[in-house]
Design a protein around this motif. Structure first.
Motif, PDB file in Angstrom:
ATOM      1  N   ARG A   1       2.759  -3.534 -11.355  1.00 40.94           N
ATOM      2  CA  ARG A   1       1.639  -3.956 -10.518  1.00 40.94           C
ATOM      3  C   ARG A   1       1.986  -3.587  -9.084  1.00 40.94           C
ATOM      4  NH1 ARG A   1       4.843  -7.726 -12.553  1.00 40.94           N
ATOM      5  NH2 ARG A   1       5.630  -9.359 -11.170  1.00 40.94           N
ATOM      6  N   GLY A   2       0.942  -3.196  -8.336  1.00 41.90           N
ATOM      7  CA  GLY A   2       1.179  -2.769  -6.958  1.00 41.90           C
ATOM      8  C   GLY A   2      -0.062  -2.979  -6.134  1.00 41.90           C
ATOM      9  N   ALA A   3       0.132  -2.996  -4.815  1.00 39.69           N
ATOM     10  CA  ALA A   3      -1.020  -3.202  -3.931  1.00 39.69           C
ATOM     11  C   ALA A   3      -0.713  -2.645  -2.547  1.00 39.69           C
ATOM     12  CB  ALA A   3      -1.368  -4.685  -3.828  1.00 39.69           C
TER      13      ALA A   3
ATOM     14  N   GLY B   1      -4.752  -6.920   1.935  1.00 34.56           N
ATOM     15  CA  GLY B   1      -5.034  -7.618   0.677  1.00 34.56           C
ATOM     16  C   GLY B   1      -3.815  -7.739  -0.203  1.00 34.56           C
ATOM     17  N   SER B   2      -2.821  -6.872   0.023  1.00 34.53           N
ATOM     18  CA  SER B   2      -1.639  -6.902  -0.841  1.00 34.53           C
ATOM     19  C   SER B   2      -0.913  -8.228  -0.738  1.00 34.53           C
ATOM     20  CB  SER B   2      -0.700  -5.749  -0.499  1.00 34.53           C
ATOM     21  OG  SER B   2      -0.125  -5.943   0.778  1.00 34.53           O
TER      22      SER B   2
ATOM     23  N   GLU C   1       2.253  10.155 -25.404  1.00 40.77           N
ATOM     24  CA  GLU C   1       3.505   9.633 -25.964  1.00 40.77           C
ATOM     25  C   GLU C   1       4.047   8.453 -25.184  1.00 40.77           C
ATOM     26  OE1 GLU C   1       3.645  13.253 -25.419  1.00 40.77           O
ATOM     27  OE2 GLU C   1       2.741  13.386 -27.407  1.00 40.77           O
ATOM     28  N   ILE C   2       3.662   8.366 -23.903  1.00 38.35           N
ATOM     29  CA  ILE C   2       4.323   7.382 -23.039  1.00 38.35           C
ATOM     30  C   ILE C   2       3.494   6.115 -22.888  1.00 38.35           C
ATOM     31  CG2 ILE C   2       5.184   7.031 -20.687  1.00 38.35           C
ATOM     32  CD1 ILE C   2       5.582  10.094 -20.612  1.00 38.35           C
ATOM     33  N   GLY C   3       2.175   6.252 -22.965  1.00 28.41           N
ATOM     34  CA  GLY C   3       1.324   5.096 -22.733  1.00 28.41           C
ATOM     35  C   GLY C   3       0.893   5.060 -21.288  1.00 28.41           C
ATOM     36  N   PRO C   4       0.455   3.878 -20.832  1.00 28.26           N
ATOM     37  CA  PRO C   4      -0.070   3.777 -19.474  1.00 28.26           C
ATOM     38  C   PRO C   4       1.071   3.663 -18.462  1.00 28.26           C
ATOM     39  CG  PRO C   4      -0.203   1.643 -20.532  1.00 28.26           C
ATOM     40  CD  PRO C   4       0.388   2.579 -21.557  1.00 28.26           C
ATOM     41  N   SER C   5       0.818   4.114 -17.232  1.00 34.32           N
ATOM     42  CA  SER C   5       1.818   3.938 -16.164  1.00 34.32           C
ATOM     43  C   SER C   5       1.110   3.871 -14.819  1.00 34.32           C
ATOM     44  CB  SER C   5       2.833   5.082 -16.181  1.00 34.32           C
ATOM     45  OG  SER C   5       2.197   6.319 -16.278  1.00 34.32           O
ATOM     46  N   LEU C   6       1.799   3.269 -13.859  1.00 36.49           N
ATOM     47  CA  LEU C   6       1.240   3.091 -12.521  1.00 36.49           C
ATOM     48  C   LEU C   6       2.321   3.488 -11.518  1.00 36.49           C
ATOM     49  CD1 LEU C   6      -1.173   1.918 -10.848  1.00 36.49           C
ATOM     50  CD2 LEU C   6       0.044  -0.258 -10.872  1.00 36.49           C
ATOM     51  N   TYR C   7       1.939   4.289 -10.534  1.00 32.18           N
ATOM     52  CA  TYR C   7       2.897   4.730  -9.524  1.00 32.18           C
ATOM     53  C   TYR C   7       2.428   4.323  -8.149  1.00 32.18           C
ATOM     54  CZ  TYR C   7       5.302   7.392 -13.067  1.00 32.18           C
ATOM     55  OH  TYR C   7       6.011   7.753 -14.186  1.00 32.18           O
TER      56      TYR C   7
ATOM     57  N   CYS D   1      -8.267  -2.647   0.858  1.00 35.01           N
ATOM     58  CA  CYS D   1      -7.461  -3.273  -0.182  1.00 35.01           C
ATOM     59  C   CYS D   1      -7.471  -2.418  -1.429  1.00 35.01           C
ATOM     60  CB  CYS D   1      -8.026  -4.643  -0.555  1.00 35.01           C
ATOM     61  SG  CYS D   1      -8.182  -5.720   0.841  1.00 35.01           S
ATOM     62  N   VAL D   2      -6.284  -2.082  -1.894  1.00 29.44           N
ATOM     63  CA  VAL D   2      -6.174  -1.320  -3.138  1.00 29.44           C
ATOM     64  C   VAL D   2      -5.082  -1.977  -3.967  1.00 29.44           C
ATOM     65  CG1 VAL D   2      -5.419   0.856  -4.136  1.00 29.44           C
ATOM     66  CG2 VAL D   2      -6.898   0.872  -2.150  1.00 29.44           C
ATOM     67  N   PHE D   3      -5.383  -2.270  -5.240  1.00 27.03           N
ATOM     68  CA  PHE D   3      -4.314  -2.833  -6.081  1.00 27.03           C
ATOM     69  C   PHE D   3      -4.523  -2.419  -7.521  1.00 27.03           C
ATOM     70  CE2 PHE D   3      -6.675  -6.424  -7.983  1.00 27.03           C
ATOM     71  CZ  PHE D   3      -7.727  -6.576  -7.089  1.00 27.03           C
TER      72      PHE D   3
END
Lengths: 203, 249
Positions: free
Chosen positions: A129-131, A135-136, A110-116, A3-5
């Motif tokens: 948000r992602g998973a 578990g996703s 300059e951009i702030g936080p991000s999630l890919y 499980c990864v999220f």
């Protein structure tokens, strides 16, 4: 199952991964860290084929470092994510593709936080948000219900704990332990572990 | 002699590889570079030719890092340097990937020297026209090192060395004045050595300092000017001391 999220807040991004290394019915270890610190401000949480996971993430990490030495400036999170996707895509139609799913979290000044969200067939999405994994099913539902933009770190960790609780109670082979890592303007670092089975009790 | 200096792969009757020696000539025409090893600090200093007015001096960095704990300065053909530096950077990361350990200074020096040697033994290529000064700290023992390579592919470790223009004078100065130093004293020694052949001033020299904990730090022009001023003051004081007693006597 693995499980990864992860999720993104105002000025931070959090990724969580289970810490079980499993082979068929045997649990090799329950404190395997699957979230690699890619560079000072990036985290890569990976799940999938164990050999590929380590091999691929280390390969990405060293190439990201090389870029920084060559150019005197670190890659942005978006660039690193696209590079990672490119490597997955190239290997996809060759002899043996990497069977690795990746959640890449980063903080750029300059951009702030991000999630890919990058899956094993080289899909790339920038997400809040992602998973990955069985578990996703539970994490995404919990995050959809409770997530709102502008959460504080405490609220986000609370949501993470809710997700972990769901996984533990509803997934038949739920991993016992999780590691939480955070990345913000001060860098990428480990935040906490959530252990229900202390590994190496005799050690 | 003319017959033996065309191809790199041809020895002359008296045992010279003329192309390699000519490459060393190219090094001797390059800007002066000096390296000094202290007990906890290693310093590299490079002569900066006066920057053209319209040139953005930030894009001309003569001291580069190969990894977090290794840096390199060179004298000679700068375009050749780019190629060697790129290969060395790749090797630093490749080493980390395959053996999960950072390179030692000796390893990467040997690698660069090996590359330079390869190009003295192939047909149709010429040697790299540069000598490098490589500094760094052993990733585990924390011991500082300074190495030098040259176009022939030889390398060795030094306590202090110079290469490029007037390197002989700088080396003589270092031989006379070298002693084990640490911290600021090491930086001063390197700058003093470089000032033997370079016009004094922060805008004529580029200095970088490497420490175990903080990696490579490029000194600002103002900092260099301050140290140069200190050195000049010390020199003036020494001159005055020499002249003073003689007059009274």
């Amino acid at each position: 199952m693995e499980c990864v999220f992860g999720l993104v807040g105002n000025d931070y991004a959090i990724v969580v991964a289970d810490t079980s290394a499993v082979h068929s019915i045997l649990v090799h270890k329950s404190n395997e860290d699957k979230i690699m610190v890619l560079d000072s401000h990036k985290l890569v949480a990976a799940s999938g084929e164990p050999g590929d996971r380590v091999q691929f993430t280390e390969y990405i990490q060293k190439n990201v470092a090389l870029y920084q030495f060559r150019n005197g400036i670190p890659l942005t999170t978006a660039a690193a994510a696209n590079f990672t996707r490119g490597e997955l895509a190239t290997a996809l139609r060759k002899q043996n593709p990497y069977q690795v799913n990746v959640l890449m979290a980063g903080y750029d000044k300059e951009i702030g936080p991000s999630l890919y969200y990058i899956d094993y067939i080289a899909t790339l999405h920038k997400v809040d948000r992602g998973a990955f994994g069985y578990g996703s099913y539970f994490c995404l539902a919990m995050m959809d219900r409770h997530y709102h933009s502008g959460m504080t770190v405490e609220e986000a960790i609370d949501l993470v704990d809710k997700c972990i609780l769901e996984i533990r109670s509803r997934l038949v082979v739920a991993p016992p332990n999780f590691v939480i890592k955070i990345v913000d303007k001060d860098g990428a670092r480990e935040y906490a572990w959530r252990e229900s089975v202390k590994p190496d009790a005799t050690a | 002699m003319a017959r033996y200096d065309r191809a790199i792969t041809v020895f002359s009757p008296d045992g010279h590889l003329f192309q390699v020696e000519y490459a060393l000539e190219a090094v001797r025409k390059g800007n002066a570079a000096v390296g000094v090893r202290g007990t906890d600090t290693v310093v590299l200093g490079v002569e900066k030719k006066s920057a053209a007015k319209l040139q953005d001096s930030r894009s001309v960095r003569k001291i580069v890092n190969l990894d977090n704990h290794i840096a390199l300065a060179c004298a000679g053909l700068k375009a050749d340097a780019r190629v060697l530096i790129n290969r060395a950077r790749i090797e630093c990361q490749s080493h980390r990937l395959t053996v999960e350990d950072p390179v030692t200074v000796e390893y990467i020096t040997r690698y660069i020297a090996g590359l330079q040697q390869k190009y003295t033994q192939s047909g149709g290529v010429r040697p790299f026209g540069l000598s490098t000064l490589i500094i760094g700290f052993d990733p585990y023992t924390g011991v500082p090192s300074l190495y030098q390579t040259d176009p022939s592919g030889t390398f060795s470790a030094w306590k202090a060395n110079a290469t490029g223009r007037n390197s002989n004078s700088i080396r003589e100065f270092l031989e006379k004045n070298y002693k084990e130093t640490h911290g600021q004293e090491t930086i001063k020694l390197a700058i003093r050595a470089l000032l033997e052949v370079v016009e004094s001033g922060g805008k004529n020299i580029e200095v970088a300092v490497m420490t175990k904990d903080q990696g490579l730090r490029q000194l600002e022009e103002a900092e260099i000017d301050a140290i140069v001023a200190e050195i000049e003051a010390e020199k003036a004081a020494a001159e005055a001391a020499k002249k003073g007693p003689a007059r009274d006597a």
